[in-house]
Write a protein that holds these residues in place. Sequence first.
Motif, PDB file in Angstrom:
ATOM      1  N   VAL A 158      12.267 107.073 -83.154  1.00 14.09           N
ATOM      2  CA  VAL A 158      11.607 107.913 -82.169  1.00 14.09           C
ATOM      3  C   VAL A 158      12.115 107.502 -80.794  1.00 14.09           C
ATOM      4  O   VAL A 158      12.513 106.348 -80.585  1.00 14.09           O
ATOM      5  CB  VAL A 158      10.064 107.777 -82.262  1.00 14.09           C
ATOM      6  N   GLY A 159      12.127 108.432 -79.858  1.00 15.75           N
ATOM      7  CA  GLY A 159      12.651 108.139 -78.526  1.00 15.75           C
ATOM      8  C   GLY A 159      11.600 107.559 -77.598  1.00 15.75           C
ATOM      9  O   GLY A 159      10.404 107.852 -77.721  1.00 15.75           O
ATOM     10  N   ILE A 160      12.047 106.708 -76.676  1.00 14.23           N
ATOM     11  CA  ILE A 160      11.220 106.324 -75.535  1.00 14.23           C
ATOM     12  C   ILE A 160      11.956 106.839 -74.293  1.00 14.23           C
ATOM     13  O   ILE A 160      13.181 106.764 -74.212  1.00 14.23           O
ATOM     14  CB  ILE A 160      10.961 104.805 -75.469  1.00 14.23           C
ATOM     15  N   PHE A 161      11.196 107.395 -73.351  1.00 18.64           N
ATOM     16  CA  PHE A 161      11.791 108.178 -72.279  1.00 18.64           C
ATOM     17  C   PHE A 161      11.255 107.776 -70.904  1.00 18.64           C
ATOM     18  O   PHE A 161      10.142 107.255 -70.783  1.00 18.64           O
ATOM     19  CB  PHE A 161      11.479 109.668 -72.469  1.00 18.64           C
ATOM     20  N   GLU A 162      12.062 108.053 -69.889  1.00 20.24           N
ATOM     21  CA  GLU A 162      11.550 108.153 -68.533  1.00 20.24           C
ATOM     22  C   GLU A 162      12.146 109.433 -67.941  1.00 20.24           C
ATOM     23  O   GLU A 162      13.333 109.726 -68.125  1.00 20.24           O
ATOM     24  CB  GLU A 162      11.869 106.922 -67.684  1.00 20.24           C
ATOM     25  N   VAL A 163      11.290 110.212 -67.301  1.00 17.91           N
ATOM     26  CA  VAL A 163      11.700 111.516 -66.776  1.00 17.91           C
ATOM     27  C   VAL A 163      11.506 111.510 -65.260  1.00 17.91           C
ATOM     28  O   VAL A 163      10.381 111.323 -64.775  1.00 17.91           O
ATOM     29  CB  VAL A 163      10.896 112.657 -67.429  1.00 17.91           C
ATOM     30  N   LEU A 164      12.602 111.708 -64.526  1.00 17.42           N
ATOM     31  CA  LEU A 164      12.585 111.672 -63.059  1.00 17.42           C
ATOM     32  C   LEU A 164      12.802 113.083 -62.513  1.00 17.42           C
ATOM     33  O   LEU A 164      13.932 113.579 -62.463  1.00 17.42           O
ATOM     34  CB  LEU A 164      13.686 110.731 -62.559  1.00 17.42           C
ATOM     35  N   PRO A 165      11.708 113.772 -62.112  1.00 13.48           N
ATOM     36  CA  PRO A 165      11.887 115.079 -61.477  1.00 13.48           C
ATOM     37  C   PRO A 165      12.374 114.888 -60.041  1.00 13.48           C
ATOM     38  O   PRO A 165      11.881 114.016 -59.318  1.00 13.48           O
ATOM     39  CB  PRO A 165      10.473 115.678 -61.515  1.00 13.48           C
ATOM     40  N   VAL A 166      13.369 115.679 -59.638  1.00 10.78           N
ATOM     41  CA  VAL A 166      13.929 115.526 -58.294  1.00 10.78           C
ATOM     42  C   VAL A 166      13.123 116.416 -57.344  1.00 10.78           C
ATOM     43  O   VAL A 166      13.476 117.584 -57.108  1.00 10.78           O
ATOM     44  CB  VAL A 166      15.433 115.875 -58.285  1.00 10.78           C
ATOM     45  N   ASN A 167      12.036 115.855 -56.802  1.00  5.51           N
ATOM     46  CA  ASN A 167      11.183 116.596 -55.867  1.00  5.51           C
ATOM     47  C   ASN A 167      11.705 116.418 -54.438  1.00  5.51           C
ATOM     48  O   ASN A 167      12.761 115.827 -54.218  1.00  5.51           O
ATOM     49  CB  ASN A 167       9.728 116.132 -56.000  1.00  5.51           C
ATOM     50  N   GLU A 168      10.952 116.906 -53.467  1.00  2.33           N
ATOM     51  CA  GLU A 168      11.422 116.869 -52.078  1.00  2.33           C
ATOM     52  C   GLU A 168      11.644 115.450 -51.584  1.00  2.33           C
ATOM     53  O   GLU A 168      12.602 115.168 -50.863  1.00  2.33           O
ATOM     54  CB  GLU A 168      10.431 117.600 -51.173  1.00  2.33           C
ATOM     55  N   THR A 169      10.757 114.520 -51.976  1.00  5.42           N
ATOM     56  CA  THR A 169      10.909 113.126 -51.550  1.00  5.42           C
ATOM     57  C   THR A 169      12.194 112.529 -52.089  1.00  5.42           C
ATOM     58  O   THR A 169      12.953 111.875 -51.357  1.00  5.42           O
ATOM     59  CB  THR A 169       9.708 112.272 -52.034  1.00  5.42           C
ATOM     60  N   ILE A 170      12.429 112.746 -53.364  1.00  4.42           N
ATOM     61  CA  ILE A 170      13.641 112.208 -53.990  1.00  4.42           C
ATOM     62  C   ILE A 170      14.887 112.875 -53.400  1.00  4.42           C
ATOM     63  O   ILE A 170      15.912 112.218 -53.172  1.00  4.42           O
ATOM     64  CB  ILE A 170      13.594 112.404 -55.527  1.00  4.42           C
ATOM     65  N   LYS A 171      14.810 114.188 -53.117  1.00  2.00           N
ATOM     66  CA  LYS A 171      15.944 114.892 -52.505  1.00  2.00           C
ATOM     67  C   LYS A 171      16.343 114.237 -51.185  1.00  2.00           C
ATOM     68  O   LYS A 171      17.532 114.044 -50.893  1.00  2.00           O
ATOM     69  CB  LYS A 171      15.593 116.359 -52.269  1.00  2.00           C
TER      70      LYS A 171
END
Length: 580
Positions: free
Chosen positions: A519-532
């Motif tokens: 099974v996978g273990i994940f981290e998901v990083l959405p590129v929001n305005e702060t990250i942009k």
Amino acid sequence: MEVEPQQLKAFLMDANLVTEEEFEQAKEQAKNSEQGVGDILVSKDLISEERLLKLNAYILGVPFVDLEDRQIDPEVLKIIPEPIARSHDVIAFDKEGDELQVAMLDPRDLKTIEFIKKKAGLKIKPRLTTPESIKTALRQYQESLKAEFGDIIQEEAEQIKPIEKEEEKKEHEEERLKEVAQEVSVVRIVDTLINHAIMQRASDIHIEPTEKNVIVRYRIDGVLHDAMTLPKETADGIVARIKVLADLKLDEHRRPQDGRFKIEREDYRYSVRVSILPVYAGEKVVMRLLPEQTKGFTLESLGLRDEALENVHVNLKKPVGMILVTGPTGSGKTTTLYTMMEILETPQVNISTIEDPIEYRMPRINQTQVNRDVGLNFATGLRALVRQDPDIIMVGEIRDNETASLATNAALTGHLVLSTLHTTNAAGAVPRLIDMGVKPFLISSTLNVVVAQRLVRELDDPKEAYTLDEERVEDLRNYCDVDRILEILKDKGIAQPNDSFGDVEFYRPEEEGNYEGRVGIFEVLPVNETIKQMVTAEATTDEIYHQAQSEGMRTMIEDGFIKAAQGLTTIEEILRVTME
């Protein structure tokens, strides 16, 4: 397995095997140790272990069986998979109708009996046996592949002659290799190796020549296991046979070669990817087994959960931009991309891919295989794809500056681009793209989300719950933020509000080997305005990582600890795949 001491005493004295004084001394000694009375009597040579076990079996009314000189039918033996047999000291040795006779060290272990009953779908008849019988029978698992070969290994292998490689014989070498590759014994050896690997759920077969023999190993659930050892004389024939199947050059021994072929049977269909590499003692072969009829995965079944799953689904609905999946080789990136494409595939969109290699064939998706011999690499393939009026483009891997630039521009000009990168975490994707020459403002304009992942072995039943002692908790602080993980577990309702980390229950196999699947273990990083903004300012990996954490991103190790507390995997598995 121990019976009641008084029952044992009565039978031993009735048979004049021990005196009352000897028994009472053993009983007293047993009180001050972890051994039973019978074990003490055996250690003092007052009674043999086999005699004691037979007596216990008689008292309990359970038949006794000796497997030390018994050859078990391989079809019966494999009813109980080797990891379960080894971890529970239980061997299937005879089957009649819907009844399966199993030899055990403790026939009163109802939990194991019920577990095997469910696994095998048969009525279980337990029999008592000795530890030596169990060891002897376990060795037969290793010998089962040889048993399947029958007389191939013992007799026909002797007829396989090594190929003469002297320079004057060079002109005849290819003809001789073709002949050897067609020999019945060689064909049967290769077929059996592959069939056995598929039966064992292996993802890869390694055939490794040494100076004295050929070692065959299978990768099962991400871990390599020895399968068997073949005579050195079989090496040339096996390699030649695989080269013929994969349409490779038979007389090329100095350069690496890659190819593929298919296996089709009534009950399965596999694509086999072949890699051949010259090594000191010959040529090493690795075959990747790719099931073509694999049932469709979902992101949930891969291991994505909660906010991470929601973030991926939100970004899959965007018509333009870039979605990247990162992780090392063998971490399941391609499977995740294929699952995403399966979600995206509808009659209203055109999905095109450029891959190396095409691992799974997908209906209604236009898949292109990289072919460097004719100049078709990721970059040239991507250039051609954008002229094919695609809505969605999948690039197997971004590995150079040109591909990175083209993928970014494709995302900028109205396409949804899916691809992979080799980085250790999600935040590392941004500096990696910058290193490849992509301008930070282009990354911030196109990158939608980054998914980082690893694969861990999934716990199988039976498993046991346990808690960590203080020393172990302190040791874990060297690898992860224990306090943050505890808060996450409390938010998930896995830990109670007043629990310390030492109060949280985790799980482990009752014995080593109780794993099945991954099974996978994940981290998901959405590129929001702060990250942009941070991307445009060329922030470091650590800066982006900590900012994403502060905004609620769960790291892979945190996702792993959630799954460990849910009983899906173990802490040891999480640390094994996340520690760089």
